[in-house]
Scaffold this active site. Structure first.
Site, PDB file in Angstrom:
ATOM      1  N   ASP A  86       0.844  -1.192   0.000  1.00 24.62           N
ATOM      2  CA  ASP A  86       0.000   0.000   0.000  1.00 24.62           C
ATOM      3  C   ASP A  86       0.879   1.241   0.000  1.00 24.62           C
ATOM      4  OD1 ASP A  86      -2.385  -1.373   0.090  1.00 24.62           O
ATOM      5  OD2 ASP A  86      -2.408  -1.483   2.268  1.00 24.62           O
TER       6      ASP A  86
ATOM      7  N   LYS B  68     -15.845   4.607  -3.476  1.00 26.44           N
ATOM      8  CA  LYS B  68     -14.796   5.632  -3.423  1.00 26.44           C
ATOM      9  C   LYS B  68     -15.371   7.028  -3.190  1.00 26.44           C
ATOM     10  CE  LYS B  68     -11.055   3.383  -5.917  1.00 26.44           C
ATOM     11  NZ  LYS B  68     -11.599   2.035  -5.952  1.00 26.44           N
TER      12      LYS B  68
ATOM     13  N   ASP C 212      -4.217  -3.230   5.405  1.00 26.34           N
ATOM     14  CA  ASP C 212      -4.693  -2.759   6.704  1.00 26.34           C
ATOM     15  C   ASP C 212      -6.206  -2.741   6.823  1.00 26.34           C
ATOM     16  OD1 ASP C 212      -5.283  -0.736   4.972  1.00 26.34           O
ATOM     17  OD2 ASP C 212      -4.147   0.822   6.006  1.00 26.34           O
TER      18      ASP C 212
ATOM     19  N   ASP D 159      -8.850  -6.266   2.722  1.00 31.74           N
ATOM     20  CA  ASP D 159      -7.526  -6.737   2.319  1.00 31.74           C
ATOM     21  C   ASP D 159      -7.263  -8.167   2.775  1.00 31.74           C
ATOM     22  OD1 ASP D 159      -6.685  -4.423   1.016  1.00 31.74           O
ATOM     23  OD2 ASP D 159      -6.068  -3.476   2.889  1.00 31.74           O
TER      24      ASP D 159
END
Length: 1114
Positions: free
Chosen positions: A441, A554, A870, A874
């Site tokens: 990331d 998003k 995190d 994921d």
């Protein structure tokens, strides 16, 4: 017991009709709890479905056929017992526990039952009282292996098992094989071997317990926390301090801290995979939707994962009283029994030693039986050959290796702690040695995760730079003020009360601004730079609804009732998220003067250009849009949403975009914020170090491609000499001359090739978790016979998985590439080959599902992949990766899915961990190459020479075992703490199925080069001693029974025995000196050529030293 209890309930139900419903609820809860347990065992999924349907069918016929149902349920319970063990959660169904009705009784009754208050929560006195009654909110851990069992296992496993056989034969050689004149030396040898076993076991036991305690102490550094209302204040406490009746707040990414009934719910979705194994999120409500306790959506259970939304709930069960506490012990075992790569390496070593020892023993027995006992009868008796066999076992076994492995893992644990890395299973550290690619990331890992607003942009040219002068804030236009208002309202960051849970006398409380990094940056902009009171603004403009940000949409949407609009009652809808996503949902925009104008394509392009320019400079850009509506219009919209949602829920389908009832279009684009998250200062050098170790770094981020590329250049993921000088590739969808859609491959913006999309291989989406592997393996093995099952199980302990062996790496090209998440769905096998052949990789605007796909595609192309993550989403990628790296600041599910946790969230710690993993492998190889020449080969050859060449035994079995334990073991233990070699991070990663702890190169070097040189140098000293006593070689070799007689030697038998004992001591001392120089030689890397000039030089110098010492004494 469960069957009898159920039968009693059904009999009494004939005369107690009024209690029939509550008893049926208890039976349903019992049945569903049993079902949960079976679901945890994936091997029985198909059987579970059939049994569950039969149970439900039997219970539906309760009113009509009570007597028949007793037989049916009892039959089904017996079948359940045959499938798996049944956990009886509530055997006393005459007295239903609160579990059976907490989901359907009125909320006021539930509040009264737990004596709590929705607004203020529990008081401190109530908490203390309830804690005395219910205990702490922790699950009783499974019993760990007892110390006696651990010590017994150390005594019996590995080389110690072989040594027990050697000790047995040593005692047998004393009596009865040694009759009528037993040799006390054999008895002493057996005692010494047992002492060696016990000392070895004690040391390994001590180090194993020490390692377990170290890892356990590290685990305490990652406690779970919960947000709770107590004494009218919202505060953050340790999750284990919760008690029934507490009012808790739950947000996206949290782990449910206890079993709760929901009081409020804002788009909450939870994942119950820990309980049921089902990965599909469950949409929660505040109403009872099913009389079955476990299927009602107004309850959430301990350990469930919040994947979207937020809620408040009342705690109804804690600790072992939760559903997971009663049936979930199977999911929270004490540890994994998986066979790691390190275990396989040690097992292969043990197997080789055993095979070598058995081969040598068989050889000397065949030689003795077929030739020596016939032609040289009496030279070596059967009892003497048994002693020689014991010598072979002692010689081949490197007694120092088990202790060295245990000690090196302890050292690794301490080094990992200093590097702020928590490794769940220390044996997995060896995997670091094979990592060839890291998918990382950006935010918080490569950067500091300290977002700061730098610019506010609106219209086509409007801009303010931070810090902002106070006068400018008052003089700013409508767009600027709208941006600040949106920054206050469309924001989930908040000040929370954090308690210091240390000494009671020193307990303190303080507030801390918590939330997503961008939200915290906006909050601080409004508070610190623009002198706005965010909390007062939020109170004045009450939030009515929210759609939290998630990785799929998003964006985030909030609905607030505007201040001072009581007459008109206007509602402000604010959307905040990725600019290109937000702009797609807008039809108008505010220009530089605050006027509302159509959002044309030309204006959009100007906005995109401003975003692109900011992204190129490494800024993250957030877009904001708004729309207002009347309260009546908003209420009508919410009513329509509830009806639509209810319709789809009844149909068990979801065919619409669920934005929690908030609008998804017709917004007015207000402007953008630019943020910067500076790179961690140590990351650029760490990435250069990884590149020097032939490890590729791929950035996988949700940020805009230009922002991702800019940060990648800052941290050296996109380097100057490859991506900048050679070229940066990408691709896009276009058309060829005939109008056919094709993928255009670009380099620095210029088309270099085109590709017509073709075949895409479907990858297996099952994660490589140990549970899934073992389940599949067990299921398959059931179809095999006993011998095949035994063979497959034994093979798994030493052989690499077939999936590892089949990986072939592809050739790389010296270019960089940037790929966006929207383009990943266009990629076929050719495009994946092309993209992953680049040396430098950046994936932008990716979702967690795409991240998982990237990991799988890399693995298919021969990469051993480490992945950082995190978030809750994921977890699949962390599980699928060869090495999952979770962040301390991440969600609990990501920590559980990962193999290690970065306690400082720092990418540089991964590189340090890789270096530690390589050091572990290096030191174990050094131990092996040190132990094999002197402690193995140089002890085997004297036995062979004695049997085949008829010379006296140059090294007694007793001396051999003393040499192994006193000389080699302590030096080997000192070697495991060796520091890293200078070239450790310049070598390519180890290829698992090619590079082993014990390979042909190491054996050739240890036996043929070092071993022979040590052995024959020691023999030179041994025979030189005989020569100094006037005994030539011709009187020693091939003499067998006639030694000392033919040719004759002027010594008595006792004198010859004394001379040989002195010679054995000289051989022993020579080996010690040679091994000392071998130890010194290990300061040079083992990866030199097989005939290492440095190593041979040291040993030749030793030989010359011994030669000069001998001639100086004669």
């Amino acid at each position: 017991m469960a069957d009898t209890s159920t039968k009693n309930v059904l009999v009494r139900s004939k005369s107690e009709r009024m209690d029939n419903r509550s008893r049926r609820n208890s039976i349903e809860f019992l049945t569903m709890s049993q079902t949960l347990q079976l679901k945890l065992d994936e091997r029985r999924a198909s059987q579970l479905s059939l049994i569950k349907r039969k149970i439900v069918s039997a219970e539906n016929q309760l009113k009509k056929q009570k007597s028949e149902e007793v037989e049916e349920v009892s039959s089904i319970k017996r079948r359940l017992s045959d499938v798996d063990s049944v956990i009886d959660l509530h055997p006393d169904v005459d007295n239903p526990t609160p579990h059976t009705d907490v989901h359907h009784i009125p909320l006021r009754d539930l509040i009264q039952r737990f004596n709590t208050n929705i607004q203020n929560g529990l008081t401190t006195a109530q908490v203390n009282e309830k804690r005395e009654e219910y205990g702490r909110n922790i699950l009783t851990p499974p019993s760990s292996p007892g110390y006696i069992w651990m010590f017994t296992r150390q005594i019996l496993i590995g080389f110690n098992g072989v040594l027990w056989l050697a000790a047995l034969f040593a005692f047998l050689s004393y009596k009865p094989f040694g009759e009528p004149a037993p040799d006390p030396t054999n008895l002493g040898l057996g005692v010494v071997i047992i002492l060696v076993i016990l000392l070895n076991a004690c040391f390994n036991f001590y180090q194993e317990v020490k390692s377990i305690k170290i890892v356990a102490s590290f685990s305490k550094m990652i406690p779970e926390k919960a947000i709770v209302h107590r004494n009218g204040i919202e505060e953050e406490i340790m999750a284990d301090e919760l008690v029934p009746g507490d009012i808790v707040s739950i947000h996206m990414g949290d782990k449910v801290p206890a079993d709760c009934r929901l009081i409020t719910c804002e788009g909450l979705q939870v994942n119950n995979s820990d309980l049921t194994g089902e990965s599909e999120p469950i949409r929660c409500t505040t109403k009872c939707t099913n009389l079955n306790y476990l299927e009602s959506t107004n309850l959430i259970f301990y350990s469930s994962l919040v994947v979207q939304g937020s809620a408040e709930g009342i705690v109804i069960s804690t600790g072992d009283k939760t559903v997971l506490g009663q049936v979930g012990k199977l999911t929270r075992g004490s540890g994994s029994s998986d066979i790691t790569a390190l275990h396989r390496e040690i097992n292969r070593f043990v197997l080789f030693i055993i095979c070598a020892a058995l081969t040598a023993i068989i050889a000397i027995w065949i030689t003795w039986a077929a030739w020596l006992n016939v032609t040289q009868h009496g030279y070596i008796s059967a009892n003497g050959n048994v002693v020689n066999s014991i010598g072979m076992v002692i010689a081949f076994i490197p007694e120092g290796l088990p202790a060295a492995v245990t000690l090196v893992l302890t050292i690794v644990a301490k080094r990992m702690y200093k590097q702020r890395v928590l490794v769940k299973a220390l044996a997995t550290v060896e995997t670091f040695n094979s990592v060839s690619m890291i998918c990382t990331d950006k935010t918080g890992t490569l950067t500091l995760n300290q977002m700061t607003i730098t610019h506010l942009l609106w219209g086509t040219t409007g801009e303010f730079s931070v810090p902002i002068e106070k006068n400018n804030v008052h003089d700013a236009g409508k767009s600027f003020k709208a941006l600040l208002l949106g920054g206050c309202l469309c924001n989930n960051s908040e000040n929370q009360l954090i308690q210091d849970n240390g000494d009671e006398s020193l307990k303190k409380s303080q507030t801390k601004l918590v939330g997503e990094a961008a939200d915290v940056a906006l909050y601080r902009l409004c508070e610190e730079n623009c002198s706005m009171n965010v909390e007062n603004i939020r109170k004045s403009n009450l939030r009515l609804k929210v759609l939290p940000f998630n990785s799929k949409n998003k964006f985030m949407i909030t609905a607030n009732q505007l201040e001072g609009e009581q007459e008109q009652q206007k509602i402000l809808i604010t959307m905040k998220g990725a600019p290109e996503i937000v702009a797609h949902r807008c039809s108008t925009y505010q220009n530089d003067n605050g006027d509302i104008l159509p959002f044309t394509n030309d204006v959009k392009q100007i906005m995109f250009n401003r975003q692109e320019e900011s992204g190129k400079n490494g800024y993250r850009v957030i877009g904001m849009a708004q729309q207002t509506m009347k309260k009546e219009q908003y209420d009508l919209m919410m009513k329509r949403y509830k009806n639509t949602r209810k319709t789809h829920e009844n149909k068990q389908e979801q065919v619409y975009e669920d934005l929690n009832g908030l609008p998804g279009e017709n917004y007015c684009f207000i402007g953008m914020f630019t943020l910067v998250d500076p790179a961690r200062p140590e990351v650029p050098n760490a990435i250069l170090k990884a590149r020097g170790a032939h490890i590729r770094i791929a950035m996988v981020t949700g940020d805009h491609p230009t922002t991702a590329a800019a940060i990648a250049k800052q941290v050296n993921i996109l380097s100057q000499n490859i991506s900048v000088d050679n070229g940066l590739d990408t691709f896009k969808l276009g058309e060829n001359e005939s109008g056919t859609p094709v993928l255009q491959l670009l380099r620095n913006g210029q088309i270099i090739d085109t590709h017509l999309p073709g075949k895409t291989t479907t990858l297996d989406l099952i994660t490589n978790s140990a549970t899934v592997k073992s389940v599949l393996k067990t299921t398959d093995n059931r179809k095999l016979n006993f011998l095949k099952r035994w063979w497959q199980t034994a093979k798994s302990y030493v052989a690499d998985p077939s999936a590892t062996k089949s990986r072939d790496k592809q050739k790389l090209i010296p270019y960089g590439v940037v790929v966006t998440g929207s383009d990943i769905q266009l990629m076929d096998d050719f495009m994946w080959d092309w993209v992953l052949s680049h040396k430098e990789l950046v994936f932008a605007r990716t979702s967690p599902e795409q991240k998982l796909r990237i990991v799988m595609e890399c693995q298919c192309r021969g990469e051993v992949v480490a992945v950082t993550g995190d978030g809750t989403n994921d977890a699949p990628a962390l599980k699928r990766a060869d090495l999952g790296v979770a962040m301390q600041a991440g969600t609990e599910v990501s920590k559980e899915a990962g193999d290690m946790i970065l306690l400082d969230n720092n990418f540089a710690s991964i590189i340090q961990a890789i270096e530690t993993g390589r050091l572990l492998s290096d030191n174990l190889k050094k131990v092996a190459i040190y132990l094999l020449p002197g402690g193995s080969w140089s002890e085997v050859i004297p036995v062979f020479f004695c049997v085949w060449l008829g010379i006296p035994l140059a090294l007694s079995t007793f001396q051999a075992i003393i040499f192994c334990m006193l000389n080699d073991v302590f030096n080997a233990l000192a070697m495991v703490s060796e520091k890293a070699e200078k070239d450790i991070m310049s070598r390519p990663p180890l290829i698992r199925h090619k590079g082993h702890l014990l390979d042909a190169k190491l054996l050739l070097h240890a036996y043929m080069i070092i071993g022979n040189l040590e052995c024959f140098t020691a023999f030179f000293c041994y025979f030189s001693w005989y020569a100094s006593q006037g005994i030539p070689l011709s009187s020693i070799f091939l003499t067998y029974n006639s030694y000392g007689k033919n040719p004759p030697i002027n010594y008595t038998t006792d004198e010859l025995t004394t001379i040989n004992e002195s010679g054995q001591s000289i051989y022993y001392v020579a080996l010690c000196i040679m091994q000392f120089f071998n130890l010194m030689r290990q300061t040079a890397p083992y990866v030199r050529p097989v005939v290492s000039p440095g190593g041979v030089f040291h040993l030749l110098a030793t030989a010359l030293l011994l030669f000069s010492l001998y001639w100086s004494t004669t």
